[in-house]
Design a protein around this motif. Sequence first.
Motif, PDB file in Angstrom:
ATOM      1  N   LEU A  61      -5.461   8.347   5.972  1.00  0.00           N
ATOM      2  CA  LEU A  61      -5.081   7.268   5.061  1.00  0.00           C
ATOM      3  C   LEU A  61      -3.767   7.597   4.362  1.00  0.00           C
ATOM      4  N   ILE A  62      -3.624   8.822   3.895  1.00  0.00           N
ATOM      5  CA  ILE A  62      -2.384   9.237   3.234  1.00  0.00           C
ATOM      6  C   ILE A  62      -1.199   9.093   4.186  1.00  0.00           C
ATOM      7  N   ALA A  63      -1.379   9.496   5.439  1.00  0.00           N
ATOM      8  CA  ALA A  63      -0.308   9.370   6.437  1.00  0.00           C
ATOM      9  C   ALA A  63       0.024   7.900   6.700  1.00  0.00           C
ATOM     10  N   GLU A  64      -0.993   7.074   6.800  1.00  0.00           N
ATOM     11  CA  GLU A  64      -0.781   5.645   7.064  1.00  0.00           C
ATOM     12  C   GLU A  64      -0.080   4.976   5.881  1.00  0.00           C
ATOM     13  N   LEU A  65      -0.470   5.345   4.675  1.00  0.00           N
ATOM     14  CA  LEU A  65       0.172   4.771   3.488  1.00  0.00           C
ATOM     15  C   LEU A  65       1.628   5.229   3.362  1.00  0.00           C
ATOM     16  N   ALA A  66       1.910   6.477   3.768  1.00  0.00           N
ATOM     17  CA  ALA A  66       3.284   6.980   3.739  1.00  0.00           C
ATOM     18  C   ALA A  66       4.181   6.154   4.649  1.00  0.00           C
ATOM     19  N   LYS A  67       3.648   5.704   5.784  1.00  0.00           N
ATOM     20  CA  LYS A  67       4.428   4.841   6.696  1.00  0.00           C
ATOM     21  C   LYS A  67       4.787   3.528   6.016  1.00  0.00           C
ATOM     22  N   GLN A  68       3.944   3.090   5.065  1.00  0.00           N
ATOM     23  CA  GLN A  68       4.170   1.832   4.356  1.00  0.00           C
ATOM     24  C   GLN A  68       4.941   2.028   3.050  1.00  0.00           C
ATOM     25  N   GLY A  69       5.352   3.268   2.782  1.00  0.00           N
ATOM     26  CA  GLY A  69       6.140   3.551   1.592  1.00  0.00           C
ATOM     27  C   GLY A  69       5.323   3.834   0.348  1.00  0.00           C
ATOM     28  N   VAL A  70       4.018   4.003   0.473  1.00  0.00           N
ATOM     29  CA  VAL A  70       3.157   4.331  -0.663  1.00  0.00           C
ATOM     30  C   VAL A  70       2.915   5.835  -0.627  1.00  0.00           C
ATOM     31  N   VAL A 118      -5.174  -3.131   1.254  1.00  0.00           N
ATOM     32  CA  VAL A 118      -5.087  -2.590   2.612  1.00  0.00           C
ATOM     33  C   VAL A 118      -6.384  -2.929   3.319  1.00  0.00           C
ATOM     34  N   ASN A 119      -6.429  -2.691   4.603  1.00  0.00           N
ATOM     35  CA  ASN A 119      -7.645  -2.959   5.360  1.00  0.00           C
ATOM     36  C   ASN A 119      -7.731  -1.948   6.498  1.00  0.00           C
ATOM     37  N   PHE A 120      -8.318  -0.792   6.196  1.00  0.00           N
ATOM     38  CA  PHE A 120      -8.494   0.261   7.186  1.00  0.00           C
ATOM     39  C   PHE A 120      -9.978   0.573   7.320  1.00  0.00           C
TER      40      PHE A 120
END
Length: 119
Positions: free
Chosen positions: A108-117, A98-100
């Motif tokens: 980060l947890i919310a962003e990863l949830a959008k990506q299915g992680v 990833v690159n945040f």
Amino acid sequence: MRATRTIIAATTMLLLGAGLAGCSSQADDLEKQLTKAGYTNVSAEADYDQVYNKKKKKNEKKLDDYEADAKAGNCTVEIEQDSGDDDYVIETANGKDVNFTNLTASALIAELAKQGVTC
């Protein structure tokens, strides 16, 4: 004359000590910054590269950046920060590239949830 030399020597040693303390200080600052952003189990350290010095004909260590391992929820996160920089970059989360930049742990947890992680 002797007092002047003593003062100059003491000042030089103080400045050198402060400069060396700055190297480890940024790793400590990165740990504090990440902890404040909600990351847990934070461990940061300086990362050095080997550089060949042609004049001295030997390998030397050169500070590359600072790296940290941390947890965001249940995700293992690898973070990097350039020397002298205040921004940090999240490079991997649970083994996924990833690159945040400068995300808090919850963001980060919310962003990863959008990506299915899931974390």
